[in-house]
Design a protein around this motif. Structure first.
Motif, PDB file in Angstrom:
ATOM      1  N   CYS A 191     -31.469  26.174  29.557  1.00 31.26           N
ATOM      2  CA  CYS A 191     -31.026  24.872  29.037  1.00 31.26           C
ATOM      3  C   CYS A 191     -31.934  23.740  29.544  1.00 31.26           C
ATOM      4  O   CYS A 191     -32.242  23.676  30.734  1.00 31.26           O
ATOM      5  CB  CYS A 191     -29.575  24.627  29.465  1.00 31.26           C
ATOM      6  SG  CYS A 191     -28.946  22.994  29.066  1.00 31.26           S
ATOM      7  N   CYS A 244     -29.417  21.405  32.045  1.00 33.77           N
ATOM      8  CA  CYS A 244     -28.872  21.845  33.348  1.00 33.77           C
ATOM      9  C   CYS A 244     -29.558  23.096  33.881  1.00 33.77           C
ATOM     10  O   CYS A 244     -29.190  23.595  34.946  1.00 33.77           O
ATOM     11  CB  CYS A 244     -27.369  22.076  33.242  1.00 33.77           C
ATOM     12  SG  CYS A 244     -26.925  23.576  32.347  1.00 33.77           S
ATOM     13  N   CYS A 285     -24.344  25.068  25.478  1.00 36.61           N
ATOM     14  CA  CYS A 285     -24.603  25.602  26.814  1.00 36.61           C
ATOM     15  C   CYS A 285     -23.291  25.648  27.603  1.00 36.61           C
ATOM     16  O   CYS A 285     -22.561  24.660  27.662  1.00 36.61           O
ATOM     17  CB  CYS A 285     -25.630  24.710  27.518  1.00 36.61           C
ATOM     18  SG  CYS A 285     -25.809  25.102  29.266  1.00 36.61           S
ATOM     19  N   GLY A 337     -23.077  25.839  30.697  1.00 40.91           N
ATOM     20  CA  GLY A 337     -23.245  25.110  31.951  1.00 40.91           C
ATOM     21  C   GLY A 337     -22.908  23.637  31.804  1.00 40.91           C
ATOM     22  O   GLY A 337     -22.223  23.057  32.649  1.00 40.91           O
ATOM     23  N   CYS A 338     -23.345  23.025  30.696  1.00 42.79           N
ATOM     24  CA  CYS A 338     -23.212  21.568  30.586  1.00 42.79           C
ATOM     25  C   CYS A 338     -22.722  21.095  29.212  1.00 42.79           C
ATOM     26  O   CYS A 338     -22.487  19.912  29.022  1.00 42.79           O
ATOM     27  CB  CYS A 338     -24.553  20.898  30.897  1.00 42.79           C
ATOM     28  SG  CYS A 338     -25.809  21.205  29.646  1.00 42.79           S
TER      29      CYS A 338
HETATM   30 ZN   LIG Z   1     -26.868  23.201  30.052  1.00 41.81          ZN
END
Ligand SMILES: [Zn+2]
Length: 427
Positions: free
Chosen positions: A9, A12, A34, A36-37
């Motif tokens: 990504c 992040c 994503c 993650g973020c």
């Molecule tokens: Zn991310």
């Protein structure tokens, strides 16, 4: 066939393994978020049919080395043609294989046939959209030229009746993958039969109804609004592919959540509102005909408490109340996909979606600053609702067509031109 890629990504740096199942479509824009973020990551696959290869472009992330599906990193299955599970990586459980398992070989072939048709529709999208514009603008000569090209045959376009017929033939051809063919024919038969019965019983009463909806511009405006929906459906064709798959999936409806690999809630919620609004107005036609059928006067509702005094008053009512006034109706409107709580929530900006999980949460109650009572549904289910509503609107659009045919043919004396013998369209 699948592409296994590994992306990092841009926002992040979280890494995601992607198993991208390939569709037949030349250009395949796929999106996921994503984990993650929440940032969007776009994977675009472009097939080169001649060389049997494909190009992959990634946006919002960069491709990195490492193809083994190791634990620890995120994983997504992606495919434009099927709903794909949110589960963990399992070897061999590719989107295609899992889809095949769910609906079987024969249904997969029908699904594939409809998707191939959609691929063609996509390639002809500018031509198809032009037909709507030319029809609405009354550019009859150009419309004739373009509709002949599209239908691959010369059909008469001399009178308003001819032009209407040509337009609806083009619609049937372009939107064939969305159709439930038997149901459309049934709707047209039911409408035509009722019209004939009403004309025979009391032509003056039927004509008074048609005069009112034509003179006020109601019928024409409703038709134009219906016609505006079709190009939007073409634009969102990618979202409908997994929804169309569910036509065959009898196992669907459990607790498994599925991902849609293109489009997101914010892009399509207005379409949901628009179609619900059009359906609500089309009910006016159904009600007028029902009143004629049951009581011989399009303005006369069943004499119950709170019945509207006229069709004009009825037209301003909300959909739920309208449906309650259709006593033993000649036509069953499938409004099951319009969730009033969802619709009100969307209208009042009280619906939001988690883009990573594709869960839509909506808050239908007025609770001041607090939004305590909430409901949820998956984006896939939302897209399925829009599909169901579009199908019903399409049937109701046939009702506007039939009423126009009656108006032109029976009330205005306009004639339809028979098909040219040698040039029956092939579509
Ligand atoms: Zn991310």
């Amino acid at each position: 066939m699948n592409h296994n890629i590994y992306v990092k990504c841009d926002v992040c740096s979280a890494k995601t393994h992607c198993r991208v199942g390939l569709s037949n479509r030349t250009h395949q824009p796929i999106r996921f978020r994503c984990q993650g973020c929440g940032a969007p990551i776009d994977i675009t696959v472009t097939l080169d049919h001649k060389q049997v290869t494909s190009d992959i472009d990634v946006g919002g992330a960069e491709m990195v080395d490492g193809n083994a599906f190791e634990g620890g990193d995120h994983f997504v299955d992606l495919h434009l043609d099927f709903p794909v599970s949110f589960g963990k990586y399992m070897m061999g459980h590719t989107p295609f294989m899992m889809a095949m398992k769910r609906i079987g070989d024969q249904n997969m072939q029908i699904h594939a046939m409809r998707l191939n048709w959609l691929n063609n529709v996509q390639e002809m999208a500018p031509q198809i959209k032009a037909l709507f514009t030319l029809y609405v603008k009354g550019k009859h000569e150009l419309f004739k030229e373009k509709v002949w090209e599209f239908l691959d045959g010369k059909i008469p376009c001399d009178t308003q009746l001819d032009i209407n017929r040509a337009l609806y033939m083009a619609i049937e051809k372009a939107f064939f993958p969305f159709a439930e063919p038997k149901r459309n024919v049934d709707a047209v038969t039911t409408i035509t039969k009722l019209q004939m019965r009403l004309a025979k019983r009391d032509k003056a009463a039927l004509n008074a109804f048609v005069d009112e909806i034509v003179d006020t511009g109601f019928l024409r405006n409703l038709q134009l609004d219906c016609l505006e929906i079709y190009p939007k459906i073409i634009d969102l064709e990618l979202m409908f592919r997994p929804a169309l798959f569910l036509d065959f999936d009898e196992t669907y409806g459990g607790n498994t959540y599925y991902r849609v690999s293109a489009h997101e809630f914010d892009e399509v919620k207005d379409l949901f509102k628009d179609i619900a609004e059009i359906m609500s107005r089309a009910v006016v036609l159904v009600a007028g005909l029902n009143n004629l059928n049951r009581r011989g006067d399009h303005n006369k509702f069943s004499p119950a408490k709170n019945a509207p005094s006229s069709l004009k008053e009825f037209a301003d009512w909300p959909l739920g109340l309208k449906l309650a006034q259709l006593d033993n109706c000649w036509y069953h409107i499938d409004a099951s996909d319009i969730d009033h709580r969802l619709r009100n929530s969307i209208a009042h900006y009280k619906a939001e979606s988690d883009k990573v999980t594709q869960v839509i949460t909506y808050y239908p109650k007025k609770e001041g600053l607090e939004q305590a009572t909430s409901f949820q549904l998956q984006f896939l289910d939302f897209s399925r609702k829009i599909l169901g509503m579009f199908r019903e609107t399409h049937r109701l659009n046939h009702l506007t067509k039939c009423l126009f045919v009656y108006y032109y043919l029976d009330m205005q004396g306009v004639k339809g031109t028979p098909f040219y013998e040698e040039d029956e369209p092939n579509g």
